[in-house]
Design an enzyme around this catalytic site. Structure first.
Site, PDB file in Angstrom:
ATOM      1  N   SER B  13       0.867  -1.173   0.000  1.00 40.06           N
ATOM      2  CA  SER B  13       0.000   0.000   0.000  1.00 40.06           C
ATOM      3  C   SER B  13       0.907   1.227   0.000  1.00 40.06           C
ATOM      4  CB  SER B  13      -0.932  -0.088   1.210  1.00 40.06           C
ATOM      5  OG  SER B  13      -1.961   0.850   1.115  1.00 40.06           O
ATOM      6  N   HIS B  40      -2.817  -1.262  -3.316  1.00 41.78           N
ATOM      7  CA  HIS B  40      -3.963  -0.357  -3.108  1.00 41.78           C
ATOM      8  C   HIS B  40      -3.666   0.906  -3.893  1.00 41.78           C
ATOM      9  CE1 HIS B  40      -4.433  -2.321   1.099  1.00 41.78           C
ATOM     10  NE2 HIS B  40      -5.020  -3.038   0.165  1.00 41.78           N
ATOM     11  N   ASP B 133      -4.572  -4.432   6.152  1.00 38.94           N
ATOM     12  CA  ASP B 133      -4.776  -5.452   5.128  1.00 38.94           C
ATOM     13  C   ASP B 133      -3.512  -6.318   5.037  1.00 38.94           C
ATOM     14  OD1 ASP B 133      -5.944  -6.886   3.110  1.00 38.94           O
ATOM     15  OD2 ASP B 133      -5.575  -5.391   1.547  1.00 38.94           O
TER      16      ASP B 133
END
Lengths: 276, 189
Positions: B13, B40, B133
């Site tokens: 991310s 992401h 996540d």
């Protein structure tokens, strides 16, 4: 899989899918296994089943629970004016062609809760085509069709939808299309009056009309190749010559049986015209 | 020389792109390894990202399409706003279901479904990022025998995500983006 407290083997999934065919006549065996297994696990966890046996027993013996199963197993995530270039293309390329027809029939296959159907109704209203249009909205899951009928969507989404609408070429004040009530946005009833609702299963049901435009977006990604081919053949048969087929942003007609019969729109958006 | 894994799944991310840029030049086609990268990111930069990555490796880099076969010497990048699942027949399924941990694509889902298919032939790598996540997916992959690598949080631009992983998962290797020898050795060994 990492869902807390429950486990599910591949054999368990096959048993469930077999039960559904035998008892309810619903065939999910051509659905993507990775997706469906995850969704069954999620349902078992949400409904707090302690074992697979208990879950299977309930599903086999409780038709009401089967309804819940269908509602939960199918994916009902959708947005208004999602993929702004796509909607811009509908507005600028497809609708001007449809405008020449005496009556416009559009099929939203796998319409879910109807956000795309209402987006289309807004486009048609703004091009003065809504009065001569019929929007057929179908889904395997009867529960979502009730939501389409109501035309009520979460108010919290409206800011995003309004931005999508403007970016896709919308010129009006988006909030003029709905009335806000508590946490909900109720869309204008004139938008809903041309929507025809029906359950339809792309696994087993056939063609029911001839259309100028069929939209089936982010539905076939859950199907395996043979079922994708079946659905595409059905769409081919249900389209008028020179009618349009619109798919999701990661879906394509490339490498499919029917690709030779279609030509993609020039800007490469996921819209194809039936030419053969 | 071939890798001892068939599939590498990388999740990242905020702050992870620069690390991926250092890793992918090491993923030579001769490793015979398929790679899936789950970032992401915003929807707008798809093709630019693929080009940037393709310039750094001899593997073929492509955005993951539904039903793609997972082939050696290929790098598949999760499309913005779709989950990437792995099927038993080693193909990709895209999935547009609910966000998980506010994320779509979800790194958890890709780690988890890849581990179901590849087991010990899977290596997972979790990089820099600001949310949680990836941790559940690593736990599940670990249980299924996958090899677990996490960026050393002290080297991460945004340490929260790898820090969560280090605290909750017993990792096989912590990697330092400025010294990737151990990473390569672990892939080959």
């Amino acid at each position: 899989m990492f869902v807390e407290g429950v486990s599910l083997s591949d054999e368990n999934v096959e048993l469930i899918l077999r039960d559904l065919i035998d008892l309810y006549g619903y065939d999910f065996t051509n659905y993507s296994r990775a997706s469906i297994k995850r969704r069954i696990l999620r349902l078992m966890s949400n409904d707090r089943f302690l074992s697979f046996a208990e879950f299977r027993y309930r599903l086999k013996n409780d038709p009401e629970y089967f309804k819940r199963f269908v509602e939960q197993i199918t994916v009902n995530v959708t947005e208004m004016f999602r993929d702004v270039q796509f909607y811009k293309t509908l507005r600028e390329v497809v609708l001007p062609v449809l405008a020449t027809k005496p009556i416009i029939r559009i099929w939203h296959a796998g319409c879910s809760t109807g956000e795309e159907v209402y987006s289309m109704a807004i486009l048609l209203a703004e091009t003065n085509l809504l009065d001569k249009s019929l929007l057929y909205a179908t889904d395997i899951n009867p529960a979502v069709l009730e939501k389409v009928r109501a035309g009520i969507f979460p108010l919290a989404q409206m800011k995003q939808y309004s931005e999508n609408y403007i970016a896709s070429g919308g010129k009006k004040d988006f909030s003029s299309y709905y009335t806000a009530q508590y946490n909900a946005a109720k869309f204008d009833e004139t938008l809903g009056k041309k929507i025809v609702l029906a359950t339809h299963n792309l696994v087993s049901d056939g063609s029911f009309n001839e259309f100028q435009l069929i939209l089936c977006r982010n539905v076939m990604i859950y199907f395996d190749k043979p079922l994708q081919d079946r659905a595409l053949r059905l769409f081919y048969e249900s389209l008028e010559m020179l009618g349009y087929l619109a798919l999701g942003s990661k879906e394509t007609l490339k490498f499919t049986d029917i690709s030779a019969m279609f030509r993609q729109v020039e800007n490469r958006e996921k819209i194809w015209k039936k030419v053969m | 020389m071939a890798a001892r894994f068939d599939l590498l799944v990388i999740g990242g991310s905020a702050g992870s792109l620069s690390v991926v840029m250092k890793i992918i030049p090491l993923l030579k086609p001769s490793l015979n390894l398929a790679t899936v990268i789950v970032f992401h990111r915003k929807q707008s930069d798809d093709s630019a990202l693929i080009e940037v990555l393709a310039g750094r490796t001899d593997c073929r880099v492509k955005e993951a399409d539904d039903k793609d076969d997972l082939l050696p010497a290929h790098i598949y990048v999760a499309p913005a706003d779709y989950h990437v699942l792995i099927e038993k027949n080693k193909t990709i399924t895209l999935d547009f279901s609910e966000k998980i941990n506010y994320s779509r694509p979800s790194i958890d889902l890709s780690f988890d479904s890849a581990a179901e298919v590849y087991g010990p032939r899977l290596a997972c790598l979790l990089l820099s990022g600001a949310n949680a996540d990836g941790v559940d997916g690593l736990l599940s992959a670990k249980r299924q025998g996958a090899f677990i690598m996490v960026q050393n949080p002290s080297t991460a631009e945004v340490p929260y995500m790898p820090q969560q992983a280090v605290e909750k998962v017993s990792c096989d290797l912590l990697i330092d983006p400025d010294n990737l020898k151990e990473f390569l050795a672990a892939i080959l060994e």
